[in-house]
Design an enzyme around this catalytic site. Sequence first.
Site, PDB file in Angstrom:
ATOM      1  N   ILE A  14     -34.889-113.342   8.279  1.00  0.00           N
ATOM      2  CA  ILE A  14     -33.863-113.930   9.160  1.00  0.00           C
ATOM      3  C   ILE A  14     -33.143-112.874   9.982  1.00  0.00           C
ATOM      4  CG2 ILE A  14     -33.423-116.068   7.940  1.00  0.00           C
ATOM      5  CD1 ILE A  14     -31.119-114.822   6.530  1.00  0.00           C
ATOM      6  N   GLY A  20     -31.203-102.592   6.710  1.00  0.00           N
ATOM      7  CA  GLY A  20     -32.576-102.937   6.294  1.00  0.00           C
ATOM      8  C   GLY A  20     -32.879-104.345   6.794  1.00  0.00           C
ATOM      9  N   CYS A  22     -33.235-108.719   6.147  1.00  0.00           N
ATOM     10  CA  CYS A  22     -32.639-109.857   5.456  1.00  0.00           C
ATOM     11  C   CYS A  22     -33.645-111.005   5.412  1.00  0.00           C
ATOM     12  CB  CYS A  22     -31.440-110.305   6.285  1.00  0.00           C
ATOM     13  SG  CYS A  22     -29.955-110.471   5.353  1.00  0.00           S
ATOM     14  N   LYS A  37     -31.310-108.984   0.751  1.00  0.00           N
ATOM     15  CA  LYS A  37     -31.196-107.879   1.689  1.00  0.00           C
ATOM     16  C   LYS A  37     -31.991-106.729   1.072  1.00  0.00           C
ATOM     17  CE  LYS A  37     -27.080-107.962   3.976  1.00  0.00           C
ATOM     18  NZ  LYS A  37     -25.676-107.625   4.249  1.00  0.00           N
ATOM     19  N   ASP A 140     -15.781-104.461   9.173  1.00  0.00           N
ATOM     20  CA  ASP A 140     -16.667-104.909  10.261  1.00  0.00           C
ATOM     21  C   ASP A 140     -16.554-106.412  10.426  1.00  0.00           C
ATOM     22  OD1 ASP A 140     -20.211-104.612  11.156  1.00  0.00           O
ATOM     23  OD2 ASP A 140     -18.373-104.628  12.364  1.00  0.00           O
TER      24      ASP A 140
HETATM   25  C1  F9N Z   1     -26.714-112.349  14.499  1.00  0.00           C
HETATM   26  N1  F9N Z   1     -26.747-113.828  14.571  1.00  0.00           N
HETATM   27  C2  F9N Z   1     -26.661-114.277  16.009  1.00  0.00           C
HETATM   28  C3  F9N Z   1     -27.987-114.283  13.956  1.00  0.00           C
HETATM   29  C4  F9N Z   1     -28.053-115.759  14.112  1.00  0.00           C
HETATM   30  C5  F9N Z   1     -28.078-116.405  12.738  1.00  0.00           C
HETATM   31  N2  F9N Z   1     -29.332-116.964  12.604  1.00  0.00           N
HETATM   32  S1  F9N Z   1     -30.110-116.681  11.276  1.00  0.00           S
HETATM   33  O1  F9N Z   1     -29.815-115.407  10.833  1.00  0.00           O
HETATM   34  O2  F9N Z   1     -31.464-117.011  11.515  1.00  0.00           O
HETATM   35  C6  F9N Z   1     -29.476-117.851  10.137  1.00  0.00           C
HETATM   36  C7  F9N Z   1     -29.597-119.177  10.444  1.00  0.00           C
HETATM   37  C8  F9N Z   1     -29.095-120.097   9.538  1.00  0.00           C
HETATM   38  C9  F9N Z   1     -28.478-119.681   8.371  1.00  0.00           C
HETATM   39  C10 F9N Z   1     -28.349-118.332   8.071  1.00  0.00           C
HETATM   40  N3  F9N Z   1     -27.704-117.966   6.890  1.00  0.00           N
HETATM   41  C11 F9N Z   1     -27.366-116.739   6.440  1.00  0.00           C
HETATM   42  N4  F9N Z   1     -27.617-115.654   7.205  1.00  0.00           N
HETATM   43  C12 F9N Z   1     -27.251-114.437   6.741  1.00  0.00           C
HETATM   44  O3  F9N Z   1     -27.463-113.301   7.468  1.00  0.00           O
HETATM   45  C13 F9N Z   1     -28.129-113.413   8.725  1.00  0.00           C
HETATM   46  C14 F9N Z   1     -28.035-112.111   9.485  1.00  0.00           C
HETATM   47  C15 F9N Z   1     -28.899-112.156  10.718  1.00  0.00           C
HETATM   48  C16 F9N Z   1     -28.861-110.854  11.477  1.00  0.00           C
HETATM   49  C17 F9N Z   1     -29.140-109.651  10.617  1.00  0.00           C
HETATM   50  C18 F9N Z   1     -28.297-109.632   9.375  1.00  0.00           C
HETATM   51  C19 F9N Z   1     -28.373-110.936   8.610  1.00  0.00           C
HETATM   52  C20 F9N Z   1     -26.624-114.327   5.501  1.00  0.00           C
HETATM   53  N5  F9N Z   1     -26.151-113.248   4.792  1.00  0.00           N
HETATM   54  C21 F9N Z   1     -25.661-113.783   3.642  1.00  0.00           C
HETATM   55  N6  F9N Z   1     -25.809-115.117   3.634  1.00  0.00           N
HETATM   56  C22 F9N Z   1     -26.412-115.484   4.764  1.00  0.00           C
HETATM   57  N7  F9N Z   1     -26.782-116.694   5.234  1.00  0.00           N
HETATM   58  C23 F9N Z   1     -28.855-117.407   8.991  1.00  0.00           C
END
Ligand code: F9N
Length: 279
Positions: A14, A20, A22, A37, A140
């Site tokens: 994701i 690192g 995720c 992570k 942050d």
């Molecule tokens: C940066 N944003 C614009 C990214 C868009 C968001 N979309 S996504 O990332 O796919 C997405 C869609 C639906 C649900 C979630 N849920 C979620 N995301 C996490 O981290 C995402 C993050 C993305 C960038 C790099 C570092 C981690 C979590 N960390 C702890 N619990 C978390 N649950 C994420």
Amino acid sequence: MAYKLNDFEVLELIGSGSFGSCYKVRCKHTHELLVWKVIDYGCMPEEKKQLLVTEVTLLRDLRHPHIVRYFDRIVCKETKQLYILIEYCPGGDLATVIKSCIKSNTYVEERFVWRVFHQLISALQTCHSWISSTIILHRDIKPANVFLDDGGNVKLGDFGLACRLDADQPGCIETMVGTPFYMSPEVMKGEMYNSKSDVWSLGCLIYELCSLKPPFHAQNIKELASKVTKGRFERIPVHYSDSLQRVLNHLLLVNQEQRPSVFDFICDSVILSHLPSES
Ligand SMILES: CN(C)CCCNS(=O)(=O)c1cccc(Nc2nc(OCC3CCCCC3)c3[nH]cnc3n2)c1
């Protein structure tokens, strides 16, 4: 419960950050969705490795309904990787909410803004309380680090830059961390990052949730520092209330002595009058 890597099925990557990668994963036994992570510690200096383990241990004990829950860590000595198991937030993050408002030319409802404010203040009250002689500074706070559950509630996440303030260590070692747009006047001036700096970043986040842009914007760090240290910013859009504007005026006070702490909001009548009905 001590988890093992093969207790999980990897569903998708994701995102990746400075730390690192995720991944969204599912527990094979409970079918619960989690995030892991993955941090490559192979080339990490020994003291940083120790700090990482200490931080994760500390965060595992940081429990709050509006803080993303750290469950556990798994060390894979063969690949020299650390897997940090975290609560998955199905609603994504506030950065995505802001982007979709800009795209659809809509604003976030004031009721939601107050809910985000209350829930993050409550989360920071836990972080800034002396938990076993340590205060945790997030360092942050930004929309991409605030996640949503499936009920429209928020959870503060990604303590990757967090740092502990121990009784005998009055300030964080580095001062210049975090997202420049949300950097507080004191950090801009090279002073120690402290709990009031988290309050400033929270003010920038609430402001951006209303205005869909940060309170201070510039093309370079010098111009940004000048604007931040002057502390002048436009009112949030007129359809938002004066009481919300007044709260922002306090969160974004340049002088950190005058800026409220997260505890100053506990008995504030105006704030309490905007508490969500379900709270
Ligand atoms: C940066 N944003 C614009 C990214 C868009 C968001 N979309 S996504 O990332 O796919 C997405 C869609 C639906 C649900 C979630 N849920 C979620 N995301 C996490 O981290 C995402 C993050 C993305 C960038 C790099 C570092 C981690 C979590 N960390 C702890 N619990 C978390 N649950 C994420």
